[in-house]
Structures are given as structure tokens and as C-alpha cells.
Design an enzyme around this catalytic site. Structure first.
Site, short mmCIF file in Angstrom:
data_model
loop_
_atom_site.label_atom_id
_atom_site.label_comp_id
_atom_site.label_asym_id
_atom_site.label_seq_id
_atom_site.Cartn_x
_atom_site.Cartn_y
_atom_site.Cartn_z
CE LYS A 1 -4.16 -1.82 2.34
NZ LYS A 1 -3.76 -3.22 2.61
CG HIS B 1 -6.62 0.85 2.07
ND1 HIS B 1 -6.91 -0.40 1.56
CD2 HIS B 1 -7.20 0.88 3.31
CE1 HIS B 1 -7.63 -1.08 2.42
NE2 HIS B 1 -7.82 -0.33 3.50
#
Length: 456
Positions: free
Chosen positions: A377, A382
Site C-alpha cells: 500500500k 489502499h
């Protein structure tokens, strides 16, 4: 229980379309996070009439590359960065025309197009298609999303509010934003008449979809499942909502590539991303009989609930999900000491990163010295409901390439992870027999999967 292997992979992420392309950029230590407020225009949402939208870059026409529309003062957005899928017809960019006819595109939200892209690529990669009705009955789809058609919901709400009427709401509004329509469209595309399901567990969606699909194959309900997740919520409503709950970072708008920094002391929230990931899961003997290439075997799957507000800071639920997955892996001959890489949930939030670290240390104990853990990430943001599926693909790539992808921006690790190998800044080569991928979502929903190399 029957063995389940991975025979196809597909990915659409903020670097672009393609598993290898995304992997190469991530391993090279590049970031796909950028400012998005330059994409904002002060034009109104175009009204959909009979499903038709005026397209183009001229004033009052809709440019599909714009995610944030209908906002009068974009400077009020606290977070002005995201990991967006690059659109266009150039190599590795996403061209919706490659997955659906333009007329049909106007009847679905973008997250469905994203999910179809990853699913189509995974099915093409696996090299299988049903040749008989019986084979159709034995193959299914399990594609989910954490939020679904947020942009479509927003646009139609605006249309009702501005027109004081429902007559201009698109007749395709409802099916265009339903989460199960990714699975529905993919089942139609490939003639898959077996289990047709959709998973919705916030940021655990992709991992739950893969684990649940694998369980269906293991117990004999199907021989092949297309599984994963998709998300396209980088819009004004999504960003505003996460900003109001102080979940996204607003501290790195001027240096977006530095914003996602899991476990670093300067972390202040996650960066929203979008995209999709998909795996073709197949019963081992079925795959072997047709001479399929096998990327990995899924040997462990665990899930749990926190029963605590949004997420439990202690990491207890995360620990129990990981332990369940590790226990299942042990039943397949994979010891805890064999798991040497973890693709962490690692969102870059102050509390979440610590909770996961505590859970990992609790589970692995003395074996921590053999474990490398990183968060991809840090490079792509995300992806919410797509995160688990995309990260499962990257975890399998780590196994195949014997390489741990890096955690970007980890310059000053938090005290709680001082003794962890978090693969800071640069990828590293390492012998990896088995690897774990974690996902944890709002509502206290936790999931973990373990993959191992196929040696036979």
C-alpha cells in the site's frame, strides 16, 4: 479436502493494467500516488438521459478520467491525493472499450469495469474455458467490492436534488451500482454457471472472496472459481467521508509519493486507491490434468471478528485470523517457520499499523527472525475492497520471484516495530517457501490467506 491452486491472475491498479507491469514498478520502489485536484473541474454532473452521457473534454462534457466532479470549491478537500487507475488507450492504461461496448459501459459503474478487467485477464491467463454444460456447472465466480457504485449513487442523488424530480434518474441506476454485478457480468462473459456470489466485508473483501471461493472448491462445490475484488470510490463523497472520520492523510498533499508510509512515525492515515485484482482458483487434479501452469497453492485461510467498534487496537482479531490460516497451512504440511514473507494490511494509520504488528509478533514469536513483512500500500495506496485481491496477487508474485517488495517511505520506524524486517525502501531477494497476506476491515472483520510454492 481437495487441494486448491492458483492458475490465473489479473490486476488493474494505480500503475495500470497487468500483473507483471504493476509488480515491476512496485519492486523498483516507484510510487503511483499523485495529486488529484488538478483533475477537478467546476462543471456540473452531466445528466444521464436514457443512459447516454455527452463525452469529451469540452466544457460541460464528461471526461471519464475525472473521478471528482460536481464540487464548487475543490480546495476544501482535506486530502488531495490518491492512487488512481490511469485511463487511456496507451500500453498498460485502462481502456474500458477492451472489456465492454461503449453503450453498455454507460449502464455500469466504473468499479464493475475494473472488476471485469481483472477477471478477464485472470481467465485469459489461466487458459481455460468450459467446453460442456457440465464444465459450466462446475465453474463459478466470487468477485466483491467494499463500497460498490459510490459515484453512481452520488450522481443520481445530485440529479434528484437539482431537478426536484426522479424522472431523470437513469433506468440503469440500480443494477449499475450493485456489487454482485461484477460476478454477474463475468459469469455471462465466460459462461460460468456454478456458484455465483459476491463478498462485501469492507477492506477484507478481496481476501474473503478468495478464501471463500477456495473453500467451495476444497469441499467439492466447484472445480474452478474466479475470485477477487474491485473498487472505484476515489470521488468527492468517498474522500470527504474518510476525511471526516480522520482515516485518510492530509499531511502530504504537496509530496504525494511520500504520503503512504506504513509503520513510519510520520504516518497519519491511509491514501485512497482504486483498481481490481482477481485469481483463478482451481482444484489441483483438474489443473494438473489439463497441464495448467500453477503459480501457487492456497493452503491456509482464516477469518475472525473483533466485536469492537470499528477495529480493535489490540490486534486480537487479526491474530486469530492469522492463527486460523496458519493452523490450516500446518494441516497441509506448511509449518509456521515456513512462512517467511507477509504482505501486511499495513494501511499507514497510527493505530492499525501497531495492532497488526502486535498480532504478527504474538503469532510468530521466535520465528519473527525469519519473517520479512512489507506493505505494498505504500506504493499504490489502499484499494479498499480490492486491496486483499491485489495484495494476494502480489504475495504470489513474491513467491514466484523469491522477492519481497519494499515498504516505501519507512524512514523512521515506530518503536513497536523496531525489531521487524519491514523491507524498508528497497526490495530484497529471499527464499520464500510460503507467504501470508492479511486484510482487516471496518466492522472488525479480519481475513488472512497463506500460499505456498508448488514443488511437485
Amino acid at each position: 479436502m481437495r487441494r486448491v491452486v492458483v492458475t490465473g491472475m489479473g490486476m488493474l491498479a494505480p500503475f495500470g493494467r497487468g500483473v507483471d507491469y504493476n509488480w515491476e514498478n512496485i519492486v523498483a520502489g516507484k510510487s503511483a500516488i499523485r495529486r488529484i485536484d488538478e483533475d477537478l473541474e467546476l462543471y456540473d454532473v452531466p445528466v444521464k438521459i436514457a443512459g447516454k452521457v455527452p463525452m469529451g473534454k469540452e466544457a460541460h462534457r464528461f471526461d471519464p478520467d475525472l473521478s471528482l466532479i460536481h464540487i464548487s470549491e475543490p480546495t476544501r478537500l482535506l486530502s488531495k491525493i490518491a492512487g488512481k487507475v490511469p485511463m487511456g488507450k496507451e500500453a498498460h492504461r485502462f481502456d474500458p472499450d477492451t472489456v465492454m461496448e461503449p453503450k453498455e459501459q454507460r449502464r455500469v459503474d466504473k468499479f464493475i469495469l475494473f472488476g471485469m478487467a481483472a477477471g478477464i485477464d485472470a481467465m485469459e491467463d489461466c487458459g481455460w474455458k468450459p467446453e460442456s454444460e457440465e464444465e459450466q456447472y462446475r465453474a463459478g465466480v466470487m468477485m466483491g467490492s467494499g463500497i460498490g457504485g459510490l459515484q453512481t449513487i452520488y450522481e443520481n442523488s445530485v440529479i434528484i436534488n437539482e431537478n426536484k424530480s426522479t424522472h431523470r434518474v437513469s433506468p440503469f441506476f440500480i443494477p449499475s451500482c450493485l456489487i454482485n454485478m461484477i460476478s454477474g457480468n463475468l459469469s455471462i462473459r465466460f459462461g460460468l454457471k456454478g456458484p455465483n456470489h459476491a463478498c462485501v466485508t469492507a477492506c477484507s473483501t478481496g481476501t474473503h472472496a478468495i478464501g471463500d471461493a477456495a473453500a467451495m472448491i476444497a469441499r467439492g462445490d466447484a472445480d474452478l472459481m474466479l475470485a477477487g475484488g474491485a473498487e472505484s470510490a476515489v470521488n468527492i463523497l468517498g474522500l470527504a467521508g474518510f476525511a471526516r472520520m480522520k482515516a485518510v492523510t492530509a499531511d502530504f498533499n504537496d509530496c504525494p509519493e511520500k504520503a503512504s508510509r506504513p509503520w513510519d512515525k510520520a504516518r497519519s492515515g491511509f491514501v485512497m486507491g482504486e483498481g481490481a485484482g482477481a485469481l483463478v482458483l482451481e482444484e489441483y487434479e483438474h489443473a494438473k490434468a489439463r497441464g495448467a501452469k500453477i503459480y501457487a497453492e492456497i493452503v491456509g485461510y482464516g477469518m475472525s471478528g473483533d466485536a469492537y467498534h470499528i477495529t480493535a487496537p489490540s490486534g486480537d482479531g487479526a491474530y486469530r485470523a492469522m492463527k486460523m490460516a496458519a493452523d490450516h497451512a500446518a494441516e497441509h504440511g506448511v509449518a509456521l517457520s515456513d512462512i517467511s514473507y507477509i504482505n501486511a494490511h499495513g494501511t499507514s494509520t497510527p493505530a492499525g499499523d501497531v495492532g497488526e504488528a502486535l498480532a504478527v509478533k504474538r503469532l510468530f514469536g521466535d520465528n519473527m527472525k525469519n519473517v520479512s513483512m512489507s506493505s505494498t500500500k505504500s506504493a499504490i495506496g489502499h484499494l479498499l475492497g480490492a486491496a486483499g485481491a491485489v495484495e494476494a496477487v502480489l504475495t504470489i508474485k513474491a513467491l514466484c520471484e523469491q522477492t519481497c517488495p519494499p515498504t516505501l517511505n519507512l524512514e523512521n520506524p515506530a518503536d513497536e516495530v523496531a525489531d521487524f524486517d519491514l523491507v524498508p525502501l528497497k526490495a530484497k531477494k529471499k527464499e520464500i517457501k510460503a507467504a501470508m497476506s492479511n486484510s482487516f476491515g471496518f466492522g472488525g472483520t479480519n481475513s488472512s490467506v497463506v500460499f505456498k510454492k508448488i514443488d511437485d
